[in-house]
Design a protein around this motif. Structure first.
Motif, PDB file in Angstrom:
ATOM      1  N   LYS A 184      -9.726 -71.772   6.734  1.00 54.32           N
ATOM      2  CA  LYS A 184      -9.039 -72.061   7.997  1.00 54.32           C
ATOM      3  C   LYS A 184      -9.554 -71.231   9.171  1.00 54.32           C
ATOM      4  CE  LYS A 184      -4.448 -72.133  10.155  1.00 54.32           C
ATOM      5  NZ  LYS A 184      -3.000 -71.890   9.982  1.00 54.32           N
ATOM      6  N   TYR A 185      -9.695 -69.919   8.979  1.00 49.20           N
ATOM      7  CA  TYR A 185      -9.933 -69.022  10.107  1.00 49.20           C
ATOM      8  C   TYR A 185     -11.401 -68.696  10.340  1.00 49.20           C
ATOM      9  CZ  TYR A 185      -4.907 -68.398   9.906  1.00 49.20           C
ATOM     10  OH  TYR A 185      -3.557 -68.621   9.903  1.00 49.20           O
ATOM     11  N   LYS A 186     -12.236 -68.930   9.319  1.00 48.66           N
ATOM     12  CA  LYS A 186     -13.670 -68.653   9.445  1.00 48.66           C
ATOM     13  C   LYS A 186     -13.883 -67.209   9.898  1.00 48.66           C
ATOM     14  CE  LYS A 186     -14.211 -72.992   8.452  1.00 48.66           C
ATOM     15  NZ  LYS A 186     -14.586 -73.385   7.076  1.00 48.66           N
ATOM     16  N   SER A 187     -14.611 -67.021  10.995  1.00 51.27           N
ATOM     17  CA  SER A 187     -14.928 -65.662  11.451  1.00 51.27           C
ATOM     18  C   SER A 187     -13.906 -65.113  12.441  1.00 51.27           C
ATOM     19  CB  SER A 187     -16.316 -65.636  12.094  1.00 51.27           C
ATOM     20  OG  SER A 187     -16.363 -66.509  13.210  1.00 51.27           O
ATOM     21  N   ALA A 188     -12.812 -65.848  12.673  1.00 51.91           N
ATOM     22  CA  ALA A 188     -11.801 -65.374  13.621  1.00 51.91           C
ATOM     23  C   ALA A 188     -11.106 -64.118  13.118  1.00 51.91           C
ATOM     24  CB  ALA A 188     -10.770 -66.475  13.892  1.00 51.91           C
ATOM     25  N   ILE A 189     -10.915 -64.015  11.800  1.00 53.45           N
ATOM     26  CA  ILE A 189     -10.341 -62.808  11.204  1.00 53.45           C
ATOM     27  C   ILE A 189     -11.487 -61.834  10.961  1.00 53.45           C
ATOM     28  CG2 ILE A 189      -9.033 -61.832   9.290  1.00 53.45           C
ATOM     29  CD1 ILE A 189      -7.400 -63.805  10.926  1.00 53.45           C
ATOM     30  N   PRO A 190     -11.487 -60.667  11.577  1.00 54.95           N
ATOM     31  CA  PRO A 190     -12.621 -59.736  11.419  1.00 54.95           C
ATOM     32  C   PRO A 190     -12.724 -59.193   9.994  1.00 54.95           C
ATOM     33  CG  PRO A 190     -10.829 -58.696  12.633  1.00 54.95           C
ATOM     34  CD  PRO A 190     -10.460 -60.149  12.488  1.00 54.95           C
ATOM     35  N   LYS A 191     -13.941 -58.956   9.552  1.00 51.73           N
ATOM     36  CA  LYS A 191     -14.167 -58.485   8.181  1.00 51.73           C
ATOM     37  C   LYS A 191     -13.507 -57.134   7.922  1.00 51.73           C
ATOM     38  CE  LYS A 191     -16.458 -61.946   6.577  1.00 51.73           C
ATOM     39  NZ  LYS A 191     -15.825 -62.786   5.533  1.00 51.73           N
ATOM     40  N   TRP A 192     -13.449 -56.279   8.939  1.00 57.26           N
ATOM     41  CA  TRP A 192     -12.843 -54.960   8.736  1.00 57.26           C
ATOM     42  C   TRP A 192     -11.345 -55.052   8.471  1.00 57.26           C
ATOM     43  CZ3 TRP A 192      -8.879 -53.778  11.988  1.00 57.26           C
ATOM     44  CH2 TRP A 192      -8.837 -54.418  13.229  1.00 57.26           C
ATOM     45  N   PHE A 193     -10.747 -56.184   8.810  1.00 54.16           N
ATOM     46  CA  PHE A 193      -9.302 -56.354   8.673  1.00 54.16           C
ATOM     47  C   PHE A 193      -8.915 -57.233   7.488  1.00 54.16           C
ATOM     48  CE2 PHE A 193      -5.316 -58.542  10.102  1.00 54.16           C
ATOM     49  CZ  PHE A 193      -4.492 -57.432  10.068  1.00 54.16           C
ATOM     50  N   GLU A 194      -9.855 -58.001   6.964  1.00 52.33           N
ATOM     51  CA  GLU A 194      -9.513 -59.030   5.981  1.00 52.33           C
ATOM     52  C   GLU A 194      -8.911 -58.454   4.703  1.00 52.33           C
ATOM     53  OE1 GLU A 194     -11.702 -62.679   3.598  1.00 52.33           O
ATOM     54  OE2 GLU A 194     -12.521 -62.041   5.535  1.00 52.33           O
ATOM     55  N   GLU A 195      -9.458 -57.351   4.182  1.00 55.40           N
ATOM     56  CA  GLU A 195      -8.911 -56.775   2.947  1.00 55.40           C
ATOM     57  C   GLU A 195      -7.493 -56.254   3.162  1.00 55.40           C
ATOM     58  OE1 GLU A 195     -10.150 -57.140   0.108  1.00 55.40           O
ATOM     59  OE2 GLU A 195     -12.179 -57.765   0.618  1.00 55.40           O
ATOM     60  N   GLY A 196      -7.259 -55.643   4.300  1.00 56.02           N
ATOM     61  CA  GLY A 196      -5.921 -55.145   4.596  1.00 56.02           C
ATOM     62  C   GLY A 196      -4.923 -56.264   4.757  1.00 56.02           C
ATOM     63  N   LEU A 197      -5.349 -57.351   5.406  1.00 60.19           N
ATOM     64  CA  LEU A 197      -4.484 -58.519   5.542  1.00 60.19           C
ATOM     65  C   LEU A 197      -4.140 -59.089   4.174  1.00 60.19           C
ATOM     66  CD1 LEU A 197      -3.159 -60.704   7.359  1.00 60.19           C
ATOM     67  CD2 LEU A 197      -5.351 -61.922   7.273  1.00 60.19           C
ATOM     68  N   ALA A 198      -5.141 -59.180   3.296  1.00 59.88           N
ATOM     69  CA  ALA A 198      -4.912 -59.706   1.951  1.00 59.88           C
ATOM     70  C   ALA A 198      -3.949 -58.817   1.172  1.00 59.88           C
ATOM     71  CB  ALA A 198      -6.239 -59.842   1.214  1.00 59.88           C
ATOM     72  N   ASN A 199      -4.121 -57.500   1.280  1.00 63.27           N
ATOM     73  CA  ASN A 199      -3.187 -56.578   0.617  1.00 63.27           C
ATOM     74  C   ASN A 199      -1.772 -56.742   1.159  1.00 63.27           C
ATOM     75  OD1 ASN A 199      -4.964 -55.400  -1.147  1.00 63.27           O
ATOM     76  ND2 ASN A 199      -5.071 -53.435  -0.103  1.00 63.27           N
ATOM     77  N   HIS A 200      -1.666 -56.820   2.466  1.00 62.37           N
ATOM     78  CA  HIS A 200      -0.355 -56.890   3.119  1.00 62.37           C
ATOM     79  C   HIS A 200       0.391 -58.167   2.733  1.00 62.37           C
ATOM     80  CE1 HIS A 200       2.615 -55.882   6.156  1.00 62.37           C
ATOM     81  NE2 HIS A 200       2.485 -57.082   6.696  1.00 62.37           N
ATOM     82  N   LEU A 201      -0.272 -59.297   2.789  1.00 61.78           N
ATOM     83  CA  LEU A 201       0.393 -60.569   2.509  1.00 61.78           C
ATOM     84  C   LEU A 201       0.645 -60.789   1.032  1.00 61.78           C
ATOM     85  CD1 LEU A 201      -1.341 -63.031   5.019  1.00 61.78           C
ATOM     86  CD2 LEU A 201       0.765 -61.710   5.298  1.00 61.78           C
ATOM     87  N   SER A 202      -0.145 -60.154   0.178  1.00 65.69           N
ATOM     88  CA  SER A 202       0.057 -60.327  -1.269  1.00 65.69           C
ATOM     89  C   SER A 202       1.046 -59.317  -1.831  1.00 65.69           C
ATOM     90  CB  SER A 202      -1.274 -60.194  -2.005  1.00 65.69           C
ATOM     91  OG  SER A 202      -1.831 -58.900  -1.830  1.00 65.69           O
ATOM     92  N   LYS A 203       1.653 -58.538  -0.950  1.00 68.60           N
ATOM     93  CA  LYS A 203       2.679 -57.558  -1.327  1.00 68.60           C
ATOM     94  C   LYS A 203       2.148 -56.482  -2.253  1.00 68.60           C
ATOM     95  CE  LYS A 203       6.589 -60.689  -0.611  1.00 68.60           C
ATOM     96  NZ  LYS A 203       7.818 -61.303  -1.172  1.00 68.60           N
ATOM     97  N   THR A 204       0.913 -56.047  -1.967  1.00 66.97           N
ATOM     98  CA  THR A 204       0.400 -54.863  -2.646  1.00 66.97           C
ATOM     99  C   THR A 204       1.260 -53.666  -2.229  1.00 66.97           C
ATOM    100  OG1 THR A 204      -1.836 -55.758  -2.685  1.00 66.97           O
ATOM    101  CG2 THR A 204      -1.640 -53.365  -2.870  1.00 66.97           C
ATOM    102  N   GLU A 205       1.311 -52.638  -3.075  1.00 67.78           N
ATOM    103  CA  GLU A 205       2.170 -51.489  -2.808  1.00 67.78           C
ATOM    104  C   GLU A 205       1.923 -50.944  -1.389  1.00 67.78           C
ATOM    105  OE1 GLU A 205       0.120 -51.780  -5.318  1.00 67.78           O
ATOM    106  OE2 GLU A 205       1.373 -51.891  -7.112  1.00 67.78           O
TER     107      GLU A 205
END
Length: 225
Positions: free
Chosen positions: A117-138
């Motif tokens: 959906k977002y392609k390069s709109a979501i910056p790579k430096w933020f993508e892992e943190g976004l994935a952790n946050h939305l997947s309810k990682t500790e």
């Protein structure tokens, strides 16, 4: 009625070692994993990112060696998303269990939807943190984070799988801390929604009113101690 029910069951529940839902096809699914659980995780991530995932192939590996041979992210990876010929495939290693499946599978689904959906709109430096946050990682342990050697610039978070194990963990958690900060400062859901049209970094400056992300991040960590 009975025939329709049987057809529905065949399409949405595991058949042999292959599980099929509207969102994924899981090859080699373990016996403890059931379709309703998969659908709960996919439904939650799809809802947060406002996207119906194009059916994704998921490969489950039973040995560490076969899993590591399928990707190039090193021995610390538990699950990865691989991109080939315009398609995203989720690879799941043997260290994924019933205890950690929801957050690790949810994490990889975030990567899939960002790609679709977002392609390069979501910056790579933020993508892992976004994935952790939305997947309810500790939640981030800010005391631990503050005690680690700090990054000089937030763009360093773009490749968290390189370097030492402690450095990898730090960059994952620092990226997640960015997600927690942006969620608090400007509602992450709205920021993600805006980022379909333009790059997220533009909206961080205009919508979130953050001109200096490095300074804002340092201040955020200090405020959490």
């Amino acid at each position: 009625m009975t025939l329709l029910f049987l057809l529905f069951s065949y399409m949405h529940f595991s058949y042999g070692n292959v599980m099929r839902t509207n969102a994924v096809i899981i090859e080699g699914a373990p016996d403890w994993l059931k379709s309703p659980r998969v659908e709960r995780v996919t439904g939650r991530i799809q809802h947060k990112l406002e996207w119906s995932t194009r059916r994704v192939k998921v490969q489950w590996f039973t040995t560490k060696s076969s899993f590591e041979n399928a990707h190039n992210l090193g021995p610390s990876a538990a699950a990865v998303t691989k991109y080939t010929n315009g398609e995203a495939t989720i690879l799941i290693g043997p260290s994924v269990t019933t205890d950690n499946f929801d957050k690790l599978f949810g994490h990889e689904l975030v990567h899939v939807i960002v790609y679709q959906k977002y392609k390069s709109a979501i910056p790579k430096w933020f993508e892992e943190g976004l994935a952790n946050h939305l997947s309810k990682t500790e939640p981030v342990n800010y005391k631990w984070l503050a005690a680690q050697p700090a990054i000089k610039d937030f763009h360093e978070l773009a490749h968290p799988q390189s370097g030492s194990v402690s450095g990898i963990v730090y960059r994952y958690k620092a990226s997640q801390a960015f997600a927690e900060m942006l969620d608090k400062k400007c509602k992450l859901d709205n920021l993600i929604r805006l980022s379909v049209e333009r790059k997220m970094e533009d909206y961080i400056k205009t919508y979130c009113k953050i001109d200096d992300l490095n300074k804002a991040f340092k201040d955020w960590i200090t405020s959490k101690l």
